[in-house]
Design a protein around this motif. Structure first.
Motif, short mmCIF file in Angstrom:
data_model
loop_
_atom_site.label_atom_id
_atom_site.label_comp_id
_atom_site.label_asym_id
_atom_site.label_seq_id
_atom_site.Cartn_x
_atom_site.Cartn_y
_atom_site.Cartn_z
N UNK A 1 33.96 40.27 47.26
CA UNK A 1 33.46 41.32 48.15
C UNK A 1 33.29 42.63 47.37
N UNK A 2 32.26 43.42 47.69
CA UNK A 2 32.11 44.72 47.02
C UNK A 2 33.34 45.60 47.24
N UNK B 1 36.08 45.50 53.97
CA UNK B 1 35.23 45.91 55.08
C UNK B 1 33.77 45.58 54.89
N UNK B 2 33.39 45.09 53.68
CA UNK B 2 32.02 44.71 53.40
C UNK B 2 31.89 43.19 53.38
N UNK B 3 30.66 42.71 53.57
CA UNK B 3 30.40 41.28 53.49
C UNK B 3 30.49 40.79 52.04
N UNK B 4 30.90 39.54 51.86
CA UNK B 4 30.96 38.94 50.53
C UNK B 4 29.55 38.89 49.93
N UNK C 1 42.37 33.48 47.51
CA UNK C 1 42.41 34.82 48.07
C UNK C 1 41.12 35.57 47.74
N UNK C 2 40.63 36.39 48.63
CA UNK C 2 39.40 37.14 48.34
C UNK C 2 39.58 38.07 47.16
N UNK C 3 38.50 38.27 46.41
CA UNK C 3 38.50 39.19 45.29
C UNK C 3 37.62 40.38 45.65
N UNK C 4 38.14 41.58 45.47
CA UNK C 4 37.39 42.79 45.78
C UNK C 4 36.98 43.48 44.48
N UNK C 5 35.72 43.92 44.44
CA UNK C 5 35.20 44.56 43.24
C UNK C 5 35.70 46.00 43.11
N UNK C 6 35.59 46.77 44.18
CA UNK C 6 35.96 48.18 44.16
C UNK C 6 37.02 48.47 45.22
N UNK C 7 37.87 49.47 44.93
CA UNK C 7 38.80 49.94 45.95
C UNK C 7 38.11 51.01 46.80
N UNK C 8 38.84 51.59 47.74
CA UNK C 8 38.24 52.56 48.65
C UNK C 8 37.84 53.86 47.95
#
Length: 248
Positions: free
Chosen positions: A198-199, A202-205, A224-231
Motif C-alpha cells: 500500500x502507498x 488508508x490507501x488502496x493497495x 502482513x501488509x507492507x506500507x511504502x510511506x508513513x503518514x
C-alpha cells in the motif's frame, strides 16, 4: 564501462557494493522489482533461478546478493538486454548471472527438460488494446503493456520452466489478482504466499506480490501488509530495510 547516450550508472544498493546501468528514456527499474527480489524465496546454495522480463537485470543482480546459485535472466528488448549484460560485467558477477536475449514464450522450447527451482517475473501489467493509453516511448510500452505476451502466456511459460515443487514469484497489480490466482491454478501453480503493498495506511493497495509452488497442495498465507510511506511521507522502516540492502 562504456555508456551509451543518456545512460548513467546508479548505485543499486545503499552500501554502494552494486551498481546498475540505467536510462531515463529507455529503462530505469522501479520499486516493484526491488520488492519482488526481496519477496521471492530464493534458494541459497543449491538449485538455479530464472528471471523473466529482466529489463536491465535488476532482479538477477539483487538476487545474487541473497543466493549463490546460478541465475539466468531473459529479456526481449535488445537495448535492455545489452544494458543488463553490461551491468553484470560492471559488478563482476558474470560467473553467476547469464542473460538470454529472447522471448519468454520460447524459453520452454529453449530449455526443454531443464527446469528451475525458482522462476521470478515482473511482467507487463496493462491489458491495453487502445494505443492512446500506451506510452509514447516504445521501450516503456513493451515493458508495461501486454504487447508481446499476455498474462496467461507469462504464467503458462513459468509453469513449464519451473520444476515440480519449485516456486514461481510474481509482482503485479492488485486489479489482476483474481486472474492471476485462476491462471496459477489452471497451470498447476498453487498459490502459497500473497502480500499486498500500500502507498500508505488508508490507501488502496497498488502492488501485489504472489508466490506459488508447481504441483503444490492448497495452503495459502496472506502476509502482513507492507506500507511504502508513513503518514509524514517518509519511507516506512520496513521498506527502508528492503530498499537499502537488507540481506536475508
Amino acid at each position: 564501462m562504456m555508456l551509451k547516450k543518456d545512460e548513467r550508472i546508479d548505485d543499486l544498493l545503499a552500501d554502494q557494493t552494486m551498481q546498475i546501468i540505467q536510462s531515463p528514456t529507455v529503462f530505469s527499474f522501479s520499486i516493484d522489482a526491488v520488492l519482488l527480489a526481496d519477496f521471492a524465496s530464493a534458494p541459497k546454495t543449491r538449485g538455479k533461478i530464472l528471471d523473466l522480463c529482466s529489463g536491465n537485470g535488476v532482479i538477477p543482480l539483487l538476487l545474487s546478493q541473497r543466493s549463490a546459485v546460478p541465475i539466468t535472466g531473459v529479456e526481449l528488448q535488445a537495448r535492455l538486454y545489452d544494458m543488463a549484460c553490461r551491468s553484470i560485467k560492471l559488478n563482476d558477477v558474470a560467473e553467476q548471472i547469464k542473460m538470454i536475449h529472447g522471448d519468454l514464450k520460447e524459453m520452454p522450447s529453449y530449455f526443454k527438460n531443464d527446469k528451475f527451482d525458482l522462476v521470478t517475473v515482473n511482467p507487463p501489467y496493462f491489458k491495453t488494446d487502445n494505443k492512446k493509453h500506451q506510452n509514447a516511448n516504445d521501450y516503456l510500452t513493451i515493458a508495461r503493456h501486454e504487447i508481446y505476451c499476455t498474462l496467461e502466456e507469462v504464467i503458462q511459460s513459468c509453469s513449464k520452466l519451473v520444476k515440480s515443487g519449485g516456486k514461481v514469484a510474481m509482482v503485479h497489480r492488485p486489479s489482476r489478482f483474481v486472474d492471476i490466482v485462476s491462471l496459477f491454478r489452471q497451470y498447476k501453480i498453487e498459490p502459497k504466499r500473497i502480500q499486498f503493498v500500500y502507498p500508505k495506511e488508508g490507501k488502496e493497495a497498488n502492488i501485489l506480490l504472489i508466490e506459488g509452488i508447481r504441483d503444490g497442495s492448497p495452503d495459502l498465507k496472506f502476509l502482513s501488509p507492507l506500507y511504502t510511506f508513513d503518514q509524514k511521507g517518509n519511507y516506512t522502516k520496513e521498506l527502508e530495510g528492503i530498499l537499502y540492502g537488507r540481506k536475508n
